[in-house]
Each structure stands twice: as structure tokens, then as C-alpha cells.
Design an enzyme around this catalytic site. Structure first.
Site, PDB file in Angstrom:
ATOM      1  N   HIS A   1       1.050  -1.384   0.423  1.00 19.91           N
ATOM      2  CA  HIS A   1       0.040  -0.177   0.375  1.00 19.91           C
ATOM      3  C   HIS A   1       0.758   1.303  -0.325  1.00 19.91           C
ATOM      4  O   HIS A   1       0.533   2.142  -0.545  1.00 19.91           O
ATOM      5  CB  HIS A   1      -1.077   0.097   1.575  1.00 19.91           C
ATOM      6  CG  HIS A   1      -2.339  -0.883   0.813  1.00 19.91           C
ATOM      7  ND1 HIS A   1      -3.187  -1.575   1.916  1.00 19.91           N
ATOM      8  CD2 HIS A   1      -2.921  -0.352  -0.638  1.00 19.91           C
ATOM      9  CE1 HIS A   1      -4.001  -2.487   1.132  1.00 19.91           C
ATOM     10  NE2 HIS A   1      -4.109  -1.213  -0.105  1.00 19.91           N
TER      11      HIS A   1
ATOM     12  N   ARG B   1     -15.563  -3.544 -18.342  1.00 16.73           N
ATOM     13  CA  ARG B   1     -15.654  -4.661 -18.350  1.00 16.73           C
ATOM     14  C   ARG B   1     -15.905  -5.037 -16.788  1.00 16.73           C
ATOM     15  O   ARG B   1     -15.838  -4.429 -15.868  1.00 16.73           O
ATOM     16  CB  ARG B   1     -13.876  -5.854 -18.098  1.00 16.73           C
ATOM     17  CG  ARG B   1     -13.378  -5.794 -19.878  1.00 16.73           C
ATOM     18  CD  ARG B   1     -12.867  -6.701 -19.472  1.00 16.73           C
ATOM     19  NE  ARG B   1     -11.648  -6.652 -20.485  1.00 16.73           N
ATOM     20  CZ  ARG B   1     -10.954  -7.034 -21.303  1.00 16.73           C
ATOM     21  NH1 ARG B   1      -9.855  -5.200 -20.660  1.00 16.73           N
ATOM     22  NH2 ARG B   1     -10.873  -6.552 -22.672  1.00 16.73           N
TER      23      ARG B   1
ATOM     24  N   ARG C   1     -19.879  -3.052 -19.959  1.00 13.25           N
ATOM     25  CA  ARG C   1     -20.905  -4.062 -20.943  1.00 13.25           C
ATOM     26  C   ARG C   1     -20.774  -5.564 -19.965  1.00 13.25           C
ATOM     27  O   ARG C   1     -20.744  -5.477 -18.850  1.00 13.25           O
ATOM     28  CB  ARG C   1     -18.632  -4.321 -21.465  1.00 13.25           C
ATOM     29  CG  ARG C   1     -19.456  -6.630 -22.097  1.00 13.25           C
ATOM     30  CD  ARG C   1     -17.934  -6.863 -22.539  1.00 13.25           C
ATOM     31  NE  ARG C   1     -17.083  -7.760 -21.423  1.00 13.25           N
ATOM     32  CZ  ARG C   1     -15.621  -7.605 -21.813  1.00 13.25           C
ATOM     33  NH1 ARG C   1     -15.493  -8.216 -23.004  1.00 13.25           N
ATOM     34  NH2 ARG C   1     -15.157  -8.240 -20.439  1.00 13.25           N
TER      35      ARG C   1
ATOM     36  N   GLU D   1     -17.179 -10.053 -31.971  1.00 18.56           N
ATOM     37  CA  GLU D   1     -15.640 -10.651 -31.823  1.00 18.56           C
ATOM     38  C   GLU D   1     -15.790 -12.062 -31.689  1.00 18.56           C
ATOM     39  O   GLU D   1     -15.348 -12.446 -31.948  1.00 18.56           O
ATOM     40  CB  GLU D   1     -15.205 -10.708 -30.681  1.00 18.56           C
ATOM     41  CG  GLU D   1     -16.244 -10.452 -29.052  1.00 18.56           C
ATOM     42  CD  GLU D   1     -16.076 -10.495 -27.737  1.00 18.56           C
ATOM     43  OE1 GLU D   1     -15.086 -10.747 -27.338  1.00 18.56           O
ATOM     44  OE2 GLU D   1     -16.999 -10.792 -27.052  1.00 18.56           O
TER      45      GLU D   1
ATOM     46  N   ASN E   1      -9.930  -8.864 -29.798  1.00 14.56           N
ATOM     47  CA  ASN E   1      -9.113  -9.976 -28.839  1.00 14.56           C
ATOM     48  C   ASN E   1      -9.248 -11.160 -29.405  1.00 14.56           C
ATOM     49  O   ASN E   1      -8.884 -12.433 -29.622  1.00 14.56           O
ATOM     50  CB  ASN E   1      -8.783  -9.863 -27.251  1.00 14.56           C
ATOM     51  CG  ASN E   1      -8.779  -8.593 -26.724  1.00 14.56           C
ATOM     52  OD1 ASN E   1      -7.887  -7.944 -27.463  1.00 14.56           O
ATOM     53  ND2 ASN E   1      -8.556  -8.738 -25.608  1.00 14.56           N
ATOM     54  N   ASP E   2     -10.611 -11.546 -29.181  1.00 14.83           N
ATOM     55  CA  ASP E   2     -11.613 -12.538 -29.321  1.00 14.83           C
ATOM     56  C   ASP E   2     -11.666 -12.700 -30.291  1.00 14.83           C
ATOM     57  O   ASP E   2     -11.430 -14.256 -31.104  1.00 14.83           O
ATOM     58  CB  ASP E   2     -12.742 -12.818 -28.879  1.00 14.83           C
ATOM     59  CG  ASP E   2     -12.938 -13.307 -26.870  1.00 14.83           C
ATOM     60  OD1 ASP E   2     -12.763 -14.052 -27.219  1.00 14.83           O
ATOM     61  OD2 ASP E   2     -13.365 -12.480 -26.796  1.00 14.83           O
TER      62      ASP E   2
ATOM     63  N   CYS F   1     -12.282  -2.467 -28.898  1.00 16.17           N
ATOM     64  CA  CYS F   1     -11.896  -1.951 -27.965  1.00 16.17           C
ATOM     65  C   CYS F   1     -11.354  -3.328 -27.152  1.00 16.17           C
ATOM     66  O   CYS F   1     -10.180  -3.220 -26.580  1.00 16.17           O
ATOM     67  CB  CYS F   1     -13.286  -1.768 -27.151  1.00 16.17           C
ATOM     68  SG  CYS F   1     -14.218  -3.488 -27.213  1.00 16.17           S
TER      69      CYS F   1
HETATM   70  C1  PEP Z   1     -11.890  -8.890 -26.892  1.00 17.45           C
HETATM   71  O1  PEP Z   1     -12.256  -9.850 -27.101  1.00 17.45           O
HETATM   72  O2  PEP Z   1     -11.222  -8.149 -27.622  1.00 17.45           O
HETATM   73  C2  PEP Z   1     -12.279  -7.860 -25.885  1.00 17.45           C
HETATM   74  C3  PEP Z   1     -12.372  -6.684 -25.614  1.00 17.45           C
HETATM   75  O3  PEP Z   1     -12.477  -9.030 -24.979  1.00 17.45           O
HETATM   76  P1  PEP Z   1     -11.865  -9.163 -23.774  1.00 17.45           P
HETATM   77  O4  PEP Z   1     -10.443  -9.312 -23.815  1.00 17.45           O
HETATM   78  O5  PEP Z   1     -11.750  -9.639 -22.148  1.00 17.45           O
HETATM   79  O6  PEP Z   1     -12.735 -11.416 -24.120  1.00 17.45           O
HETATM   80 MG    MG Z   2     -13.527 -10.670 -25.739  1.00 10.17          MG
END
Ligand code: PEP
Ligand code: MG
Length: 593
Positions: free
Chosen positions: A191, A305, A342, A443, A466-467, A514
Site C-alpha cells: 500500500h 468490464r 459491457r 468478436e 482479442n476474441d 476495444c
Molecule cells: C476482446 O475480446 O477483444 C475484448 C475486448 O474482450 P475480452 O478481452 O474481455 O474478452
Molecule cells: Mg472478448
């Protein structure tokens, strides 16, 4: 005069500090005063311990109030928690047990605090282990109260040197008197270090040999040893020579210049060199992330998130609990900086034990996120009710989006859950937001292919690269052996993005990204080149993206996008983007104009 000693630890909080050492933890840092709070004369050890615990809690509450008054609510919470620890029966009863009928109350408190701290430190979790220092600090405070001692704080601006510096001591040092912190122990999540980061005080932890170097160098007529430290590199110099001092002052000037350049851009609208506006917003994971995002110049939140509310617990969060969390973020950003909440992205790599979902062979291809609501809509209806209510409580129009949408039926389900949540609140007369701006994450490849149709059903798209990358390239995002396939700059992913932009443009809705690609300066250029309107990334990435965009023009980005879509692989795209950022291709762009 002893020679300078150069040591290295772990960088804790950035910045340069130069000044005399103030050694915390040496016996001279506490001075006896009137032992006034240890209970009436002749009182039992138990009475003394109870009285001193209550007084310590009162001091810590007052400290929390003072810190809150300075607008630092997050740090104030540390002292609220410590105030609770001070009167926690686990600590107080344990200490009373150690003291027995006639033992020394101070020794008993120290034993009890050490036992509680050792228990926390033994847990294999860096955050919990770091809380051990907080319990020890509470114990030491109770002991000081029992002995009628007060803490001797530095009298000149100093560098604090300790094994571990308690956060309450850090906070008690008057502003301007703490130039830096160097610890032989500690961790980045201690901390004191979290507090230092938020106060802009440089800090270094885990410096081997620090206390020996300081204690060996101090004393005599020379006074306390001087110290220079660099919180970015983790370097500490004890008794720096004139050359060392000049070097650290030069680093301080460089750092100032870098900070000023980045912060200078924050006040201006985010735009390309030829003035095309790009909306730059932040990804956050808890309400506590808002302050950092706002400070970094985020124009809103593109991805809040919400899984943090559902994880690490035994039962689902209540609607009221959720309202409080969403309202806080919506209120922090206010009516002019939109926040996209989300809906819970449960399943895949985010398992929630209390939902008792059956195990799946391929969780990433399983009953994840919006798909859960076909069988059991309650979880998402409760969440949507909380978002409707939070919008009314904060006086703003929230944005909401569903992850993992694959089909038009998924969008229809989302809209019906949203309306069902609204109707149930209206029926019971609960105040709700004027409307919910409703979008979907793109995604899943099928959603990208269906973009023209889905765009007509909702208000915005937010691409989760990402997905999308894991599904387009069929490469599990958690499998390190497939790292080379997990690159969102692959032309296959970029073609999917281009299709989503075209579908959105035809329906007249905006497109955000995102996924992590939006926070990569080169990725950001390619995405804006492809026609993405908004980039959402971690607060720490915003300066880099802002600076990259300011270096390129729209014609350059058009050319970059055209060539990226035709490139052979992600590395080739990265080279093209780096060349664009370096200003190559400018001549061709001008000719095209
Ligand atoms: C993604 O899939 O790009 C995303 C932003 O969601 P997460 O990384 O939480 O799956
Ligand atoms: Mg995702």
C-alpha cells in the site's frame, strides 16, 4: 566521507528523488509522551489493550477523513480498513489472550499482530501478502498508543528509507517532506507504494543491502546520508557524488520534458496531423480505474468490464450492489463522456463457480456470455435493471453492450432483455435512465459477416479484436504455443474489421475497437485507416496512441489501410504502419491529393 554506493531494486513508482535519508523503523523515530490513553491507572492489560485499540481506530479514522478531504478517496479506504483491523476481535482478543492477567499489553499486541501478519504473508497471493504490512502497522500503532509514544516525522524534505514503510506513516508525512521512498522489503503492490504512485512520489522496493548501506554511511558530523533514486529504473545511490547528482538531475529534467509533452497533448482533441478527430476512450475493469483514465485524458469509457463484480465470491452480486458500482463510474465521467457498460462476459476463461455451469470440452466455443441468457435470463436482466437505475441515479444516458453476439437472434434476445428490465422497473415506479444506447461487441466471425444486418438493429458496434483474432485464426488466446497466430494485425482480422466498418457505415452507426490492438500505436493507425471511429484502451496506452495519430494524415492512413489489407502477414502490416508513423509515404499522399 564514504564513497557512493549504487544499489538496484524493483521500480515501484516513477520519478527522481534526491535528498537526505530519513530512516524509518530505527528506535529514534518514536518519542515517549504522556501515556494518556492506556486506560485508567491500575486497569487490567485487557482494559489497556481495548482502550488503546479504540484510540488507534479513532486516529486512523481521522487520518482517513483528512485524506478523503484532499480528494483521495481510494487511499482513504486503506485507512478505513486499518481502523477496522484495530478493533477486530481477531487481533484484540488474541492480544488479550497473550497478555493474560498480568502480561505486558504492548508485547501481547505485537505478538498478536505478528501472528496475523504471518498468516496473511503465507498466502500465495501478492495482494493479500502485501496486507501483512498493514496489520503490522496497526499493531505498531496500538503499541505506540500503549506506550504514549508519538512518531517523529522528518523535519526537512527527505527520502524515506525503511524495510517496509507503513501506509499510515507515508500519509502522515506532511506534503513536500517526502521526496522519495526506498525499501529493502516491500512489493509493487504494497500500500505504501500504491499510495506513493498516486501521490507522484518515486519509490523503489526490494533493494538488497539498502539498510546496511544507509546505517553504515550515516552518523558522525556528516549528518544523515544523502540518497538519489530513480523510480523508473530501480536505481538507488547512497551518498551520491557530484557526478551522480548531476546525472540524476539530468534524468529529472528529461522526465519532466517527457511528461509535459504527453500531458500537453491531453488538453487537445485527439486528431490526426490534418485535423481528423478520433474518439479516444478507456478500458476499465473496476470503478477504481476511473480516476486514472480521466487523468490520462480519456473522453469516456469504451469498455467497462463488469466481471469483477461477479468473480471471487460465493453468490451473485445484488442489483443494489451493481447500481452502486455503475452509478459511480457514470457519475465520475458525467454527461459529456459516455461510458459503455459491457454485460457480464461469463464463461470462456472467466469461470464463475457459484453459477454451477456444467463443464464444457471447449469453453471458448461454449455457452458463454449472452448465450447463457437463453436458458436463464435472470442474471442479465438483473444487470440491465441495475444499469437502467444507475443511469437515473447519475443523471446520464448509459451505453450498454453485449459480448459474444453471433447471430441476429442474439441481438433480438439482447433487446428483449433490455426492454424486459425496463418494463419491470417502470411497473414498480423505480426511476430509470431516459434510454440505454445499445450496442454489441463484434468478436465472433459470424457477427462480422452479418454486420450489415446487425448494424440496422442497434446503436453501435465495438470490435473485440482479442476474441475476433482467436476465432478468425482458430488459435486459443491462452495457448502460448500459438503466439504467432494471435496477432490482431493479421490481414485476415483486418479484412473482418473492414467488413464491419462497411456494414456500420451503410447503417450510419459508429464503430469502436476495444481489443488490445486499439492501445498499440501502430495498431491504432491501421484501425483508424480502416475507418474505425473510436479507440478504447488501457489508460496507460492513451498517450502513445494520441502521439501516433498526431504524426499522420488521413491520406497516409488511407494508403496504409489499403496496403495492410493486401499484405501477406501481420509482420508486413506492422512494417507498413511503422513506415507511416515515421513519415514515409507522405509524398505519395500529397500527389494523390
Ligand atoms: C476482446 O475480446 O477483444 C475484448 C475486448 O474482450 P475480452 O478481452 O474481455 O474478452
Ligand atoms: Mg472478448
Amino acid at each position: 566521507m564514504t564513497d557512493s554506493i549504487r544499489l538496484t531494486g524493483v521500480a515501484g513508482a516513477p520519478g527522481i528523488g534526491i535528498g537526505p535519508a530519513w530512516r524509518f523503523g530505527a528506535p529514534t523515530t518514536a518519542t515517549p509522551t504522556e501515556p494518556a490513553t492506556a486506560g485508567p491507572a491500575g486497569s487490567s492489560p485487557a482494559d489497556s489493550i481495548r482502550a488503546a485499540s479504540a484510540e488507534t481506530a479513532r486516529q486512523l479514522e481521522a487520518l482517513a477523513e483528512r485524506i478523503r478531504g484532499l480528494g483521495r478517496g481510494e487511499e482513504a479506504a486503506i485507512f478505513d480498513a486499518q481502523a477496522l483491523m484495530a478493533t477486530d476481535p481477531m487481533l484484540v482478543d488474541e492480544a488479550i489472550g497473550h497478555a493474560g492477567g498480568d502480561g505486558d499489553p504492548a508485547d501481547a499486541v505485537r505478538l498478536a499482530a505478528d501472528a496475523a501478519a504471518a498468516m496473511l504473508a503465507s498466502i500465495d497471493d501478492e495482494l493479500l501478502a502485501a496486507r501483512a504490512a498493514d496489520v503490522r502497522d496497526v499493531g505498531a500503532r496500538i503499541v505506540r498508543v500503549l506506550r504514549g509514544e508519538t512518531l517523529e516525522l522528518p523535519t526537512v524534505p527527505s527520502i524515506a528509507i525503511a524495510d517496509d514503510l507503513p501506509p499510515s506513516v507515508t500519509a502522515e508525512i506532511p506534503p513536500g517532506f517526502l521526496l522519495g521512498i526506498a525499501l529493502s522489503g516491500g512489493s509493487r503492490t504494497a500500500h505504501a507504494v500504491i499510495l506513493a504512485r498516486s501521490l507522484g512520489i518515486p519509490a523503489i522496493v526490494g533493494v538488497d543491502g539498502l539498510l546496511e548501506a544507509i546505517d553504515g554511511a550515516a552518523g558522525g558530523d556528516d549528518g544523515p546520508a544523502s540518497v538519489a533514486l530513480d523510480g523508473e529504473t530501480g536505481e538507488v545511490v547512497v551518498r551520491p557524488g557530484p557526478g551522480d547528482e548531476a546525472e540524476f538531475r539530468r534524468r529529472a529534467t528529461d522526465l519532466e520534458a517527457r511528461r509535459a509533452a504527453a500531458a500537453g497533448l491531453r488538453d487537445r482533441p485527439v486528431a490526426t496531423a490534418d485535423g481528423e478527430r478520433v474518439m479516444l476512450v478507456a478500458n476499465i475493469g473496476t470503478p477504481a480505474d476511473s480516476a486514472r483514465a480521466i487523468e490520462a485524458g480519456a473522453e469516456g469509457v469504451g469498455l467497462f468490464r463488469t466481471e469483477f463484480l461477479f468473480m471471487s465470491r460465493q453468490t451473485p452480486p445484488t442489483e443494489d450492489e451493481q447500481v452502486a458500482a455503475y452509478r459511480q463510474v457514470l457519475a465520475d465521467f458525467g454527461p459529456d463522456r459516455p461510458v459503455v457498460v459491457r454485460l457480464a462476459d461469463i464463461g470462456g476463461d472467466k469461470a464463475i463457480p457459484y453459477l454451477r455451469l456444467p463443464p464444457e470440452q471447449n469453453p471458448f466455443l461454449g455457452v458463454r456470455a449472452i448465450r447463457l441468457a437463453y436458458a436463464d435470463p435472470d442474471l442479465l436482466v438483473t444487470q440491465l435493471r441495475a444499469i437502467w437505475r444507475a443511469g437515473a441515479a447519475a443523471g446520464v444516458v448509459p451505453h450498454v453492450m453485449a459480448p459474444m453476439v453471433a447471430t441476429a437472434a442474439d441481438v433480438t434476445l439482447l433487446l428483449s432483455l433490455r426492454d424486459r428490465a425496463r418494463e419491470s422497473l417502470v411497473a414498480s415506479g423505480v426511476p430509470i435512465a431516459e434510454r440505454l444506447v445499445t450496442g454489441i461487441m463484434v468478436e465472433v466471425p459470424s457477427a462480422a459477416l452479418l454486420a450489415p444486418e446487425l448494424a440496422r438493429m442497434i446503436d453501435f458496434f465495438s470490435i473485440g479484436t482479442n476474441d475476433l483474432t482467436q476465432y478468425v485464426l482458430a488459435a486459443d488466446r491462452g495457448n502460448a504455443a500459438l503466439a504467432s497466430l494471435q496477432d490482431a494485425l493479421h490481414p485476415a482480422v483486418l479484412r473482418a474489421v473492414a467488413g464491419v466498418v462497411a456494414g456500420a457505415d451503410a447503417a450510419g452507426i459508429p464503430v469502436a475497437v476495444c481489443g488490445e490492438l486499439a492501445g498499440d500505436p501502430l495498431g491504432a493507425l491501421v484501425l483508424v485507416g480502416l475507418g474505425v471511429d473510436e479507440l478504447s484502451a488501457d489508460a496507460g496506452s492513451l498517450d502513445g496512441v494520441r502521439a501516433a495519430l498526431a504524426r499522420v494524415t488521413r491520406p497516409q492512413l488511407d494508403e496504409l489501410a489499403r496496403r495492410a489489407l493486401a499484405a501477406s502477414d501481420a509482420d508486413a502490416v506492422r512494417e507498413l504502419a511503422a513506415a507511416a508513423m515515421a513519415g514515409e509515404g507522405q509524398e505519395r499522399s500529397r500527389v494523390r491529393l
